[in-house]
Motif scaffolding. Structure first.
Motif, PDB file in Angstrom:
ATOM      1  N   LYS A 158       0.855  -1.196   0.000  1.00 37.64           N
ATOM      2  CA  LYS A 158       0.000   0.000   0.000  1.00 37.64           C
ATOM      3  C   LYS A 158       0.881   1.232   0.000  1.00 37.64           C
ATOM      4  N   ILE A 159       0.865   1.994  -1.084  1.00 34.48           N
ATOM      5  CA  ILE A 159       1.748   3.155  -1.177  1.00 34.48           C
ATOM      6  C   ILE A 159       1.001   4.482  -1.136  1.00 34.48           C
ATOM      7  N   ALA A 160      -0.311   4.428  -1.266  1.00 36.47           N
ATOM      8  CA  ALA A 160      -1.078   5.677  -1.345  1.00 36.47           C
ATOM      9  C   ALA A 160      -2.561   5.348  -1.306  1.00 36.47           C
ATOM     10  N   HIS A 161      -3.370   6.372  -1.161  1.00 31.96           N
ATOM     11  CA  HIS A 161      -4.786   6.230  -1.468  1.00 31.96           C
ATOM     12  C   HIS A 161      -5.249   7.483  -2.189  1.00 31.96           C
ATOM     13  N   VAL A 162      -6.361   7.349  -2.888  1.00 32.42           N
ATOM     14  CA  VAL A 162      -6.962   8.488  -3.583  1.00 32.42           C
ATOM     15  C   VAL A 162      -8.406   8.608  -3.133  1.00 32.42           C
ATOM     16  N   THR A 163      -8.924   9.814  -3.159  1.00 28.89           N
ATOM     17  CA  THR A 163     -10.309  10.049  -2.762  1.00 28.89           C
ATOM     18  C   THR A 163     -10.984  10.911  -3.816  1.00 28.89           C
ATOM     19  N   ALA A 164     -12.187  10.498  -4.198  1.00 29.86           N
ATOM     20  CA  ALA A 164     -12.994  11.297  -5.125  1.00 29.86           C
ATOM     21  C   ALA A 164     -14.297  11.651  -4.423  1.00 29.86           C
ATOM     22  N   LEU A 165     -14.780  12.850  -4.693  1.00 23.78           N
ATOM     23  CA  LEU A 165     -16.021  13.330  -4.072  1.00 23.78           C
ATOM     24  C   LEU A 165     -16.965  13.818  -5.161  1.00 23.78           C
ATOM     25  N   GLY A 166     -18.269  13.660  -4.938  1.00 23.88           N
ATOM     26  CA  GLY A 166     -19.221  14.163  -5.924  1.00 23.88           C
ATOM     27  C   GLY A 166     -20.646  13.843  -5.547  1.00 23.88           C
ATOM     28  N   ASP A 167     -21.515  13.956  -6.533  1.00 25.93           N
ATOM     29  CA  ASP A 167     -22.940  13.756  -6.280  1.00 25.93           C
ATOM     30  C   ASP A 167     -23.387  12.346  -6.622  1.00 25.93           C
ATOM     31  N   ASP A 168     -22.723  11.733  -7.595  1.00 22.23           N
ATOM     32  CA  ASP A 168     -23.174  10.444  -8.105  1.00 22.23           C
ATOM     33  C   ASP A 168     -22.148   9.359  -7.762  1.00 22.23           C
ATOM     34  N   LEU A 169     -22.582   8.374  -6.975  1.00 28.47           N
ATOM     35  CA  LEU A 169     -21.642   7.380  -6.468  1.00 28.47           C
ATOM     36  C   LEU A 169     -20.931   6.634  -7.587  1.00 28.47           C
ATOM     37  N   ASP A 170     -21.667   6.224  -8.612  1.00 33.17           N
ATOM     38  CA  ASP A 170     -21.037   5.438  -9.672  1.00 33.17           C
ATOM     39  C   ASP A 170     -19.934   6.231 -10.371  1.00 33.17           C
ATOM     40  N   ALA A 171     -20.207   7.504 -10.641  1.00 31.47           N
ATOM     41  CA  ALA A 171     -19.209   8.344 -11.311  1.00 31.47           C
ATOM     42  C   ALA A 171     -17.998   8.556 -10.405  1.00 31.47           C
ATOM     43  N   VAL A 172     -18.253   8.797  -9.145  1.00 32.92           N
ATOM     44  CA  VAL A 172     -17.181   9.034  -8.186  1.00 32.92           C
ATOM     45  C   VAL A 172     -16.319   7.780  -8.049  1.00 32.92           C
ATOM     46  N   ARG A 173     -17.013   6.638  -8.018  1.00 32.23           N
ATOM     47  CA  ARG A 173     -16.318   5.363  -7.864  1.00 32.23           C
ATOM     48  C   ARG A 173     -15.399   5.088  -9.051  1.00 32.23           C
ATOM     49  N   GLU A 174     -15.892   5.381 -10.233  1.00 30.30           N
ATOM     50  CA  GLU A 174     -15.102   5.159 -11.437  1.00 30.30           C
ATOM     51  C   GLU A 174     -13.867   6.071 -11.441  1.00 30.30           C
ATOM     52  N   ARG A 175     -14.037   7.318 -10.984  1.00 32.79           N
ATOM     53  CA  ARG A 175     -12.897   8.245 -10.920  1.00 32.79           C
ATOM     54  C   ARG A 175     -11.833   7.739  -9.953  1.00 32.79           C
ATOM     55  N   ALA A 176     -12.281   7.290  -8.788  1.00 32.89           N
ATOM     56  CA  ALA A 176     -11.312   6.823  -7.785  1.00 32.89           C
ATOM     57  C   ALA A 176     -10.572   5.590  -8.291  1.00 32.89           C
ATOM     58  N   ALA A 177     -11.311   4.667  -8.912  1.00 31.25           N
ATOM     59  CA  ALA A 177     -10.686   3.432  -9.401  1.00 31.25           C
ATOM     60  C   ALA A 177      -9.676   3.742 -10.504  1.00 31.25           C
ATOM     61  N   ARG A 178     -10.067   4.659 -11.386  1.00 31.95           N
ATOM     62  CA  ARG A 178      -9.172   5.027 -12.485  1.00 31.95           C
ATOM     63  C   ARG A 178      -7.896   5.678 -11.946  1.00 31.95           C
ATOM     64  N   ALA A 179      -8.047   6.540 -10.973  1.00 37.55           N
ATOM     65  CA  ALA A 179      -6.883   7.218 -10.381  1.00 37.55           C
ATOM     66  C   ALA A 179      -5.958   6.212  -9.691  1.00 37.55           C
ATOM     67  N   ALA A 180      -6.544   5.249  -9.009  1.00 38.23           N
ATOM     68  CA  ALA A 180      -5.727   4.242  -8.323  1.00 38.23           C
ATOM     69  C   ALA A 180      -4.956   3.400  -9.347  1.00 38.23           C
ATOM     70  N   ARG A 181      -5.625   3.028 -10.434  1.00 36.35           N
ATOM     71  CA  ARG A 181      -4.933   2.272 -11.489  1.00 36.35           C
ATOM     72  C   ARG A 181      -3.800   3.102 -12.079  1.00 36.35           C
ATOM     73  N   HIS A 182      -4.069   4.380 -12.261  1.00 34.95           N
ATOM     74  CA  HIS A 182      -3.079   5.272 -12.847  1.00 34.95           C
ATOM     75  C   HIS A 182      -1.801   5.320 -11.996  1.00 34.95           C
ATOM     76  N   LEU A 183      -1.976   5.465 -10.707  1.00 36.27           N
ATOM     77  CA  LEU A 183      -0.795   5.525  -9.831  1.00 36.27           C
ATOM     78  C   LEU A 183      -0.104   4.161  -9.751  1.00 36.27           C
ATOM     79  N   ARG A 184      -0.884   3.098  -9.869  1.00 35.52           N
ATOM     80  CA  ARG A 184      -0.284   1.761  -9.770  1.00 35.52           C
ATOM     81  C   ARG A 184       0.464   1.388 -11.031  1.00 35.52           C
TER      82      ARG A 184
END
Lengths: 382, 382
Positions: free
Chosen positions: A352-378
């Protein structure tokens, strides 16, 4: 008190990312954080001037570390109970106390206590020999889950047994085992609260934790479609914090079964991975709240700052590809609203080297952003 | 690069609260902050392991400090221009550059440049002798404002002249003076932007700054009832950042006249008191944005996290009364949602020791909470 500031010195045993993020929370509060760290390049050691190098298993190291502290607390649960007790006996204020902390250190003690309190847990039994394993398997059915009573972190120390013979190796190594029925899960939840010595308790919204290969990869706040179960989980965590005399943050990891029952899985008495989303997602982060709790300051409000918040853990990927610095550049370009928390660690696969957090109104969109960011850093690409 | 983390080392000259809050922002980004501090108990020195003790007026100190840094930036504007130029000439990356920074250091240079750019400023003139003061007073009317061309912070270095004779003392001391008409104000505004070397600019909502006795006591975000003036102020700040080649945060302090005209008052090229509200009030704080800008990372979003955000500065009160620790206890009990930022400073009357931030839906209510909290920390009661 730190004479330079007129404000308390908080000692945290352990120099990992939890202590690192606690330092971030200590700065605005004017508090002095003091960290007992095993290595000079631990995540918290890199950002905390009052870092003491030492071992959490050495009483000499612990006592020297604790001397100027107004209160001592923990970023992990690996300090031997006897040493926690001795620190308190020698006049140090230690939160959580040894009597509370034992329930996050020893799974057998925890199961016994929760059963005595009448709180919902999976069916369980201790097992010292093969006969006990076989008997429990016959009772609850195979496969079943075996856990080391002590130790274990993020899934290590947990095994699935298909037959009694699968336990032979563990028993031969003298691992004191807790056996549990394998609960058919809908999902896992986490109820996070903080409690002060005065007895004030603050609860954050209950979250959903998504595990993959025994590792928490994602936390969704708030958990989806919780109705009465949300209040029930919070009530359970508040009751536990009170009955066990917890001071500081308590994370209650829960199973939600297909029939909607909640069962307590694990306890942690420190800021917890399932609460990292609170740094931006709640008006008071779990790290600030932990500091306020152990110092017996009144607690902060736990209201969310956005309707949907998702935290994704970043594990180290395979070697090669762009540098971490380049990944960060590209990630910020791809998502200027993503919140990044790097732990100052060398990248190793699966770490575990980091975490990312996304905030917004729509859970699915927020979830996709967080997952994409985590993949990007990995991986260096999304 | 810091070999321990694979991420950049940012050097900040000056160890005050701006560097302290920058350290708070550097931690989640995984960056290593290195601070050049005059005293070991400066606010930033207390929380930053890589603190180098030294003087910002000594090139030897600056060069030794800058050696391992990927970029050098500032928490104040007091480094002599020649030394900033020499750091760059010696191969260090310095942001903002000497050519930009001079406009935040020398008010005469700033006025000349803004006038050349055709940007709106009060009527002004340099004055080296009494005749020049008298002539300018005759032209724009008395009283008028005299400013030291160099130096001055939070109102010090600014004088109101009722007659030409009021300048005699200043002229006798050889203070190079900038004279300005005394503009009839409706209020003061601040337009805060950040710019990267790549040329990306991010702008926060324009805020209202409330001054008392030449000290900023309150910042209201966003400024009330801004219509076209909001866009005009942002545009002005973006133009200035671009034309002056600013890298990092630029604060443009503005006068709004009774007729609704905007005039540029002062510039600052660093995180600024008028942007402290962004720590909780914006998705990206000015401290994080300054770091991203000087490292040429893509900038973060500047959206507000609540409809109304108010920051109030906390000045040290008279000696006596409850300790700072007790005040903090009572404040948290009175307002569990208030956000507190203590600077780690010894309390002295009139000294900025902290700020508080309140967030909510209704500006008046939020403003009252922030003011009450600031009084509480200053006086021990609200």
């Amino acid at each position: 008190m730190d004479r330079r500031t007129g404000l308390p010195v908080v000692g945290m045993v352990g120099g990992g990312q939890l202590a690192r993020m606690t330092q971030q929370a200590a700065i605005p509060l004017g508090l002095t954080l003091r960290v007992l760290s095993a290595r000079p390049d631990d995540g918290a050691a890199l950002v905390t001037p009052q870092t003491v190098l030492g071992e959490h298993t050495s009483y000499e190291d612990l006592a020297g570390f604790a001397a100027p502290c107004d209160v001592v607390t923990f970023d992990h649960e690996h300090v031997p109970t006897a040493l926690v007790e001795k620190l308190a006996a020698d006049g140090h204020t230690v939160y959580p106390s040894a009597a509370a902390l034992i329930h996050a250190q020893d799974k057998l003690v925890m199961r016994e206590r929760l059963a005595a309190l009448g709180l919902p847990v999976p069916r369980w039994a201790p097992a010292a020999d093969a006969a006990a394993v076989a008997a429990f398997g016959t009772e609850v059915g195979w496969p079943l889950v075996a856990k080391a009573a002590r130790g274990g972190y993020d899934g290590k120390g947990v095994w699935v047994l298909d037959t009694a013979a699968d336990a032979d190796d563990l028993l031969a190594h003298g691992v004191p085992l807790l056996l549990e029925e394998k609960v058919p899960l809908r999902r896992e939840l986490s109820a996070l609260v903080a409690r002060s010595p005065f007895g004030q308790v603050g609860a954050w919204p209950v979250v959903e934790t998504v595990q993959r290969g025994g590792i928490c990869v994602e936390v969704l706040a708030p958990a989806r479609g919780l109705a009465a179960a949300g209040a029930e989980a919070q009530e359970l965590a508040i009751t536990l914090a009170d009955r066990l005399g917890v001071v500081g943050v308590l994370a209650v990891e829960l199973f939600e079964t297909h029939t909607g029952r909640l069962l307590v899985n694990e306890l942690a008495m420190r800021p917890h991975n399932s609460g990292h989303w609170t740094i931006e997602g709640s008006r008071t982060s779990q790290f600030e709240q932990h500091l306020r709790a152990v110092l017996d300051y009144p607690l902060g409000v736990t209201a969310m700052t956005a309707p949907a918040v998702v935290m994704a853990n970043v594990l180290g990927g395979e070697p090669g590809g762009p540098s971490l610095d380049e990944r960060l550049h590209h990630l910020f370009a791809a998502d200027p609203a993503i919140r990044v928390h790097l732990y100052g660690k060398q990248v190793r696969p699966g770490r575990k080297i980091a975490h990312v957090t996304a905030l917004g109104d729509d859970l699915d969109a927020v979830r996709e952003r967080a997952a994409r960011a985590a993949r990007h850093l990995r991986d260096g690409h999304s």
